[in-house]
Scaffold this motif. Structure first.
Motif, PDB file in Angstrom:
ATOM      1  N   ILE A   1       0.870  -1.186   0.000  1.00 55.32           N
ATOM      2  CA  ILE A   1       0.000   0.000   0.000  1.00 55.32           C
ATOM      3  C   ILE A   1       0.903   1.231   0.000  1.00 55.32           C
ATOM      4  O   ILE A   1       1.734   1.403   0.896  1.00 55.32           O
ATOM      5  N   GLN A   2       0.758   2.071  -1.012  1.00 56.18           N
ATOM      6  CA  GLN A   2       1.602   3.257  -1.140  1.00 56.18           C
ATOM      7  C   GLN A   2       0.924   4.464  -0.492  1.00 56.18           C
ATOM      8  O   GLN A   2      -0.314   4.527  -0.412  1.00 56.18           O
TER       9      GLN A   2
ATOM     10  N   THR B   1      12.272 -12.905  -5.397  1.00 53.75           N
ATOM     11  CA  THR B   1      10.961 -13.451  -5.004  1.00 53.75           C
ATOM     12  C   THR B   1      10.130 -12.433  -4.229  1.00 53.75           C
ATOM     13  O   THR B   1       8.957 -12.204  -4.537  1.00 53.75           O
ATOM     14  N   THR B   2      10.737 -11.785  -3.233  1.00 54.64           N
ATOM     15  CA  THR B   2       9.950 -10.818  -2.431  1.00 54.64           C
ATOM     16  C   THR B   2       9.515  -9.640  -3.301  1.00 54.64           C
ATOM     17  O   THR B   2       8.389  -9.154  -3.188  1.00 54.64           O
ATOM     18  N   HIS B   3      10.405  -9.192  -4.195  1.00 54.21           N
ATOM     19  CA  HIS B   3      10.079  -8.035  -5.022  1.00 54.21           C
ATOM     20  C   HIS B   3       9.027  -8.368  -6.083  1.00 54.21           C
ATOM     21  O   HIS B   3       8.179  -7.526  -6.393  1.00 54.21           O
ATOM     22  N   ASN B   4       9.065  -9.589  -6.617  1.00 55.43           N
ATOM     23  CA  ASN B   4       8.039  -9.959  -7.604  1.00 55.43           C
ATOM     24  C   ASN B   4       6.657 -10.024  -6.965  1.00 55.43           C
ATOM     25  O   ASN B   4       5.666  -9.581  -7.537  1.00 55.43           O
TER      26      ASN B   4
ATOM     27  N   LEU C   1       1.146  -4.744  -5.812  1.00 54.52           N
ATOM     28  CA  LEU C   1       1.067  -3.319  -6.135  1.00 54.52           C
ATOM     29  C   LEU C   1       0.218  -3.080  -7.388  1.00 54.52           C
ATOM     30  O   LEU C   1      -0.588  -2.145  -7.432  1.00 54.52           O
ATOM     31  N   GLN C   2       0.396  -3.942  -8.386  1.00 57.88           N
ATOM     32  CA  GLN C   2      -0.401  -3.789  -9.616  1.00 57.88           C
ATOM     33  C   GLN C   2      -1.891  -3.920  -9.316  1.00 57.88           C
ATOM     34  O   GLN C   2      -2.709  -3.136  -9.800  1.00 57.88           O
ATOM     35  N   LYS C   3      -2.224  -4.908  -8.475  1.00 55.79           N
ATOM     36  CA  LYS C   3      -3.643  -5.096  -8.114  1.00 55.79           C
ATOM     37  C   LYS C   3      -4.153  -3.871  -7.346  1.00 55.79           C
ATOM     38  O   LYS C   3      -5.274  -3.410  -7.570  1.00 55.79           O
TER      39      LYS C   3
ATOM     40  N   SER D   1      -7.188  -1.058  -8.115  1.00 57.36           N
ATOM     41  CA  SER D   1      -8.360  -0.802  -7.269  1.00 57.36           C
ATOM     42  C   SER D   1      -8.311   0.567  -6.579  1.00 57.36           C
ATOM     43  O   SER D   1      -9.350   1.164  -6.333  1.00 57.36           O
ATOM     44  N   LEU D   2      -7.107   1.073  -6.277  1.00 59.02           N
ATOM     45  CA  LEU D   2      -7.036   2.307  -5.485  1.00 59.02           C
ATOM     46  C   LEU D   2      -6.479   3.503  -6.257  1.00 59.02           C
ATOM     47  O   LEU D   2      -6.390   4.604  -5.722  1.00 59.02           O
ATOM     48  N   GLY D   3      -6.046   3.287  -7.488  1.00 61.17           N
ATOM     49  CA  GLY D   3      -5.562   4.401  -8.313  1.00 61.17           C
ATOM     50  C   GLY D   3      -4.046   4.511  -8.302  1.00 61.17           C
ATOM     51  O   GLY D   3      -3.394   4.194  -7.320  1.00 61.17           O
ATOM     52  N   GLN D   4      -3.518   4.986  -9.451  1.00 58.26           N
ATOM     53  CA  GLN D   4      -2.058   5.074  -9.597  1.00 58.26           C
ATOM     54  C   GLN D   4      -1.571   6.494  -9.396  1.00 58.26           C
ATOM     55  O   GLN D   4      -2.333   7.429  -9.418  1.00 58.26           O
ATOM     56  N   HIS D   5      -0.265   6.619  -9.260  1.00 59.64           N
ATOM     57  CA  HIS D   5       0.384   7.926  -9.197  1.00 59.64           C
ATOM     58  C   HIS D   5       1.641   7.753 -10.018  1.00 59.64           C
ATOM     59  O   HIS D   5       2.677   7.346  -9.499  1.00 59.64           O
ATOM     60  N   GLU D   6       1.531   8.055 -11.327  1.00 60.51           N
ATOM     61  CA  GLU D   6       2.603   7.712 -12.277  1.00 60.51           C
ATOM     62  C   GLU D   6       3.973   8.262 -11.881  1.00 60.51           C
ATOM     63  O   GLU D   6       4.980   7.618 -12.076  1.00 60.51           O
TER      64      GLU D   6
END
Ligand SMILES: NC(=O)c1ccc[n+]([C@@H]2O[C@H](COP(=O)([O-])OP(=O)(O)OC[C@H]3O[C@@H](n4cnc5c(N)ncnc54)[C@H](OP(=O)(O)O)[C@@H]3O)[C@@H](O)[C@H]2O)c1
Length: 281
Positions: free
Chosen positions: A99-100, A255-258, A264-266, A270-275
């Motif tokens: 979650i960013q 593995t952890t980063h993938n 993050l993509q999901k 659902s919550l919107g991007q910040h390019e």
């Protein structure tokens, strides 16, 4: 100050217990809600005076600071439920690494921060990773830092590096314990040594190693060199270990980063991007 917890699973309840046992927060200051009710009853039995709320909205309405302790893909439902009730002066803290801050600021009018805790806070140790959103002032930052310092060593980090730092501070205890379990298993299998006695001895060894790295300020490399005299048994075993583990840590980080990128993509969907503020790897 009143503090809310939404999600009282493994990490939510650990943090709540740690704040209470370290006298950072009195149970009467706490307002908690969780999807399933039995977990809340266990908490209120443990901590007299703690307020069990009937909904996440009730938790939000009663709290100045609110910790959200749900899994990444459970976040959207919580945001949808609380977004019309949260107020600009409140501080919401997410403990979920994918979650960013922009997900939170896009969807909520309040102040937001991200904290990645560690299971080590159960014994008031380890680092908590702290990232502040743009709406916090110095007073808010100090408040959060003070709260966390009762149970951990708060360290402010750049959110773009949250995953790699979390690998060490948050996943690290599991990785180290995995290594120890495999080592103990091999020792029991190969030598018949008593597992319980060896496990006690290993735990003391890890505690002492931690103290050498923190109190005596040795680096991990210096510590190896202190024990592994050239031509000795430890040096020979380390050379063998180095060979056996070739590539293992690169694979672990991949593995952890993938998995993080996948989550993050999901969440972006659902919550919107910040390019302009998307984490880079
Ligand atoms: N465990 C760690 O060492 C650790 C370390 C750092 C960060 N974290 C992060 O902490 C977060 C939580 O992890 P966890 O291990 O505590 O997971 P967990 O044990 O599954 O806890 C999640 C809790 O959230 C509750 N929940 C789900 N949806 C909800 C909703 N809509 N409203 C209210 N409560 C809801 C669940 O309720 P139910 O009882 O119904 O399932 C559950 O009790 C994750 O994002 C994880 O990455 C964990």
């Amino acid at each position: 100050m009143k503090v809310g917890f939404i999600g009282t699973g493994s990490m939510g309840s650990l943090l709540l217990d740690a704040f209470i046992y370290s006298d950072a927060i009195h149970p009467k200051q706490l307002f908690v809600s969780n999807r399933s009710v039995p977990k809340l009853h266990h908490l209120s039995e443990r901590h007299e005076g703690l307020h069990v709320c009937q909904s996440n909205v009730e938790t939000v309405k009663n709290s100045h600071v609110i910790f959200i302790c749900v899994k990444p893909l459970q976040f959207e439902a919580v945001i949808q439920e609380i977004q019309d009730h949260i107020r600009p002066e409140q501080l919401l803290v997410s403990i979920t690494s994918p979650i960013q801050l922009y997900h939170l600021e896009n969807n909520l009018c309040c102040k937001v921060a991200k904290v990645i805790p560690s299971v080590t806070h159960k014994v008031n140790s380890g680092s908590s990773l702290v990232m502040y959103g743009s709406r916090l002032n110095d007073e808010d930052r100090l408040l959060l830092q003070n709260l966390l310092s009762h149970i951990s060593k708060p360290v402010e980090i750049n959110e773009l590096q949250a995953r790699i730092f979390s690998d060490f501070s948050s996943c690290g205890p599991a990785f180290i314990s995995f290594f120890l379990t495999k080592w103990i298993d091999a020792a029991v299998e190969m030598t018949g040594v008593d597992r319980e006695q060896l496990t006690c001895l290993t735990s003391e060894m890890i505690l002492g190693t931690g103290r050498l790295l923190t109190q005596a300020e040795l680096t991990p490399l210096q510590l190896q060199q202190l024990v592994a005299v050239p031509g000795g048994i430890t040096a020979q075993a380390l050379a063998q270990l180095n060979h056996s583990l070739d590539g293992a840590f690169h694979n672990l980080i991949t593995t952890t980063h993938n998995k993080y990128k996948e989550d993050l993509q999901k969440l972006d969907q659902s919550l919107g991007q910040h390019e302009t503020n998307r984490p880079q790897y």
